[in-house]
Design a protein around this motif. Structure first.
Motif, PDB file in Angstrom:
ATOM      1  N   SER A  31      -2.016  12.931   2.251  1.00 12.47           N
ATOM      2  CA  SER A  31      -3.443  13.175   2.045  1.00 12.47           C
ATOM      3  C   SER A  31      -3.785  14.616   2.410  1.00 12.47           C
ATOM      4  O   SER A  31      -3.108  15.243   3.226  1.00 12.47           O
ATOM      5  CB  SER A  31      -4.277  12.210   2.890  1.00 12.47           C
ATOM      6  N   THR A  32      -4.814  15.136   1.786  1.00 11.08           N
ATOM      7  CA  THR A  32      -5.270  16.497   2.056  1.00 11.08           C
ATOM      8  C   THR A  32      -6.748  16.449   2.426  1.00 11.08           C
ATOM      9  O   THR A  32      -7.476  15.539   2.034  1.00 11.08           O
ATOM     10  CB  THR A  32      -5.087  17.397   0.826  1.00 11.08           C
ATOM     11  N   GLU A  33      -7.181  17.440   3.170  1.00 13.41           N
ATOM     12  CA  GLU A  33      -8.588  17.494   3.583  1.00 13.41           C
ATOM     13  C   GLU A  33      -9.433  18.162   2.493  1.00 13.41           C
ATOM     14  O   GLU A  33     -10.278  19.006   2.752  1.00 13.41           O
ATOM     15  CB  GLU A  33      -8.712  18.231   4.917  1.00 13.41           C
ATOM     16  N   SER A  34      -9.161  17.794   1.268  1.00 13.71           N
ATOM     17  CA  SER A  34      -9.886  18.306   0.107  1.00 13.71           C
ATOM     18  C   SER A  34      -9.328  17.571  -1.106  1.00 13.71           C
ATOM     19  O   SER A  34      -8.400  16.775  -0.989  1.00 13.71           O
ATOM     20  CB  SER A  34      -9.671  19.819  -0.051  1.00 13.71           C
ATOM     21  N   ASN A  36      -6.939  17.155  -4.040  1.00 17.21           N
ATOM     22  CA  ASN A  36      -5.600  17.688  -4.230  1.00 17.21           C
ATOM     23  C   ASN A  36      -5.625  18.797  -5.287  1.00 17.21           C
ATOM     24  O   ASN A  36      -6.250  18.645  -6.343  1.00 17.21           O
ATOM     25  CB  ASN A  36      -4.654  16.569  -4.672  1.00 17.21           C
ATOM     26  N   ALA A  61     -10.315   9.218  -5.372  1.00 13.89           N
ATOM     27  CA  ALA A  61     -10.433   9.929  -4.095  1.00 13.89           C
ATOM     28  C   ALA A  61     -11.357   9.180  -3.153  1.00 13.89           C
ATOM     29  O   ALA A  61     -12.273   8.471  -3.589  1.00 13.89           O
ATOM     30  CB  ALA A  61     -10.949  11.349  -4.321  1.00 13.89           C
ATOM     31  N   SER A  73     -13.582  15.171   1.032  1.00 11.19           N
ATOM     32  CA  SER A  73     -13.048  14.203   0.074  1.00 11.19           C
ATOM     33  C   SER A  73     -11.529  14.338   0.049  1.00 11.19           C
ATOM     34  O   SER A  73     -11.005  15.452   0.142  1.00 11.19           O
ATOM     35  CB  SER A  73     -13.624  14.451  -1.322  1.00 11.19           C
ATOM     36  N   SER A  74     -10.832  13.234  -0.075  1.00  8.30           N
ATOM     37  CA  SER A  74      -9.368  13.252  -0.040  1.00  8.30           C
ATOM     38  C   SER A  74      -8.799  12.506  -1.244  1.00  8.30           C
ATOM     39  O   SER A  74      -9.131  11.343  -1.475  1.00  8.30           O
ATOM     40  CB  SER A  74      -8.875  12.607   1.255  1.00  8.30           C
ATOM     41  N   SER A 238      -1.005  23.411   3.698  1.00  7.49           N
ATOM     42  CA  SER A 238      -2.291  23.424   3.004  1.00  7.49           C
ATOM     43  C   SER A 238      -2.166  24.283   1.755  1.00  7.49           C
ATOM     44  O   SER A 238      -2.242  25.501   1.828  1.00  7.49           O
ATOM     45  CB  SER A 238      -3.392  23.996   3.919  1.00  7.49           C
TER      46      SER A 238
END
Length: 356
Positions: A31-34, A36, A61, A73-74, A238
Motif C-alpha cells: 500500500s502507498t500513502e497516495s 499508486n 482505492a 487515499s490508498s 516512495s
C-alpha cells in the motif's frame, strides 16, 4: 463474453487474476500513502492516445485513510485490458541473441551485418515506443526544478554508497575477486559522480516508467510492444511522481547488457566467442536504441539540450542503475551478482579476469 477467472502462469510481485481473455486484475501487495503512481500514469497515457500500454478500465482505492494523523487515499487494485502475447521482450531478446551468436559462429558476416539482419528492427521499434512513451507523459506534466534534480542526484549517490556497504558485508563471507576489484573503485567512482552530476541541470522532470527493462514489455503476435508495470523499482519506498526520462533510458541500456551477460553465462560452450563479441554487439544495440530515441525526442525539454550534458547524465544514471542491480542481486539472487558487476566493469572500462 467469457470472464472465467484464472491466476495465470507468469511471474508477478502482486496478486493477479485474469478474466477470460479480456480483463486483468492486479491487487497491490504494497500500500502507498497516495494513489499508486501506476494508476495516474496509465490514465495519462490512455488520455493522450498512447497505444503501447493496456487500457485502464477501473481502479479500486481506500479513501480517507488515516494513519499517523495523516489522511490519504490508498490504491488497492487496478483493472486493465488483458494483452495476449507471445512472451515478454526479455525472452524474445534472448532468442534473438541466440540467432545472432549462431550466425556469429558460422558466417563470415560482420558484426554490423549480423546486427542489421537480426536485431536492428526490434531495437529501433523499442526506441520509438520508448520515445513516444516519454513524449506522451511529458504532455501531462513537465517542470524544471533544480531542487528536485539535486534531490535525485543525492538519492543516486545514496544508492551507490549503500551498495558499496552491502558489497563490503558480502565480501567478508564471499571474498570473490570481482567484488574486490569493484570495491577498489569506490573512491574514484564516487569522486567522478560528485563532479559530473552537478553539471546536469538544464532538463525537465516528467512522469516516467521507473523500472524500465526488457521484462516489462510484452511482445505481441504481430511483433507489437506493450509496456506494463508502472509501479517503479521494487526497492523504492516512495515512487517519485516526476523524474528524469533518462532514468528509463539507462534502465533499458542496462537491460541489454544484462541479457548479453546472462546469455554468455548460460552458454559456456560459446564462452570465448561470446565474450569477445558481446561488447561489440552491445555498442551496436545501444547506439541504435539511442539514435532512434533521440531522433524522436530531440528538442523536448526532458532531454538535455547539449550532447555533453546528455552523455554526462546518461553515464551517471547508468552507473547508478548498475549499482542498484548489484544491491538487488546481493539480497535476492546472489548467484546473479556477477552479471551487473561485469556490466559496470564494461561501462567503466575496467579490464579484469572474472574467472574464479
Amino acid at each position: 463474453l467469457d470472464l472465467t477467472p484464472s491466476t495465470g502462469d507468469f511471474e508477478q510481485s502482486n496478486s493477479t487474476l485474469i478474466y477470460g481473455n479480456s480483463l486483468f486484475l492486479k491487487l497491490y501487495r504494497k500500500s502507498t500513502e497516495s494513489i499508486n503512481p501506476e494508476c495516474y500514469k496509465l490514465m495519462t497515457l490512455n488520455e493522450y492516445g498512447f497505444e503501447s500500454v493496456p487500457r485502464l478500465f477501473a481502479t479500486l482505492a481506500y479513501s480517507n485513510v488515516t494513519y499517523t494523523n495523516t489522511t490519504f487515499s490508498s490504491s488497492v487494485a487496478i483493472l486493465l485490458e488483458f494483452i495476449p502475447n507471445q512472451n515478454n521482450l526479455w525472452e524474445v531478446f534472448l532468442d534473438k541473441l541466440s540467432t545472432v551468436f549462431d550466425y556469429h559462429q558460422t558466417s563470415q558476416n560482420s558484426y554490423e551485418e549480423i546486427f542489421a539482419n537480426h536485431l536492428s528492427a526490434l531495437i529501433a521499434n523499442l526506441a520509438d515506443v520508448t520515445a513516444d512513451l516519454h513524449i506522451a507523459l511529458s504532455k501531462a506534466k513537465a517542470i524544471k526544478d533544480n531542487h528536485s534534480i539535486n534531490k535525485i542526484q543525492t538519492n543516486c549517490l545514496y544508492t551507490i554508497e549503500e551498495t558499496f556497504e552491502e558489497l563490503k558485508l558480502y565480501f567478508k563471507k564471499n571474498p570473490l575477486k570481482q567484488i574486490q576489484i569493484l570495491l577498489n573503485e569506490e573512491a574514484p567512482l564516487m569522486r567522478f559522480l560528485r563532479e559530473q552530476f552537478p553539471k546536469c541541470k538544464d532538463v525537465s522532470l516528467i512522469p516516467i516508467h521507473g523500472d524500465y527493462h526488457l521484462g516489462q514489455i510484452l511482445y505481441g503476435k504481430g511483433a507489437e510492444l506493450t509496456i506494463i508495470d508502472f509501479e517503479g523499482e521494487p526497492w523504492k519506498h516512495s515512487p517519485k511522481e516526476l523524474a528524469l526520462a533518462l532514468e528509463d533510458v539507462a534502465g533499458m541500456l542496462r537491460s541489454f547488457s544484462y541479457a548479453l551477460n546472462f546469455y554468455h553465462k548460460q552458454n559456456p560452450q560459446y564462452a570465448h566467442s561470446v565474450s569477445s563479441a558481446k561488447q561489440q554487439y552491445y555498442k551496436l544495440i545501444s547506439n541504435c536504441f539511442l539514435e532512434n530515441y533521440l531522433n524522436k525526442t530531440s528538442g523536448y525539454d526532458f532531454i538535455p539540450s547539449s550532447s555533453e550534458e546528455f552523455n554526462c547524465l546518461l553515464q551517471c544514471l547508468t552507473i547508478r542503475k548498475a549499482m542498484y542491480e548489484i544491491n538487488y542481486e546481493l539480497n535476492n539472487r546472489p548467484d546473479w551478482v556477477d552479471l551487473p558487476i561485469e556490466g559496470i566493469f564494461n561501462h567503466l572500462n575496467i579490464q579484469a579476469d572474472l574467472q574464479q
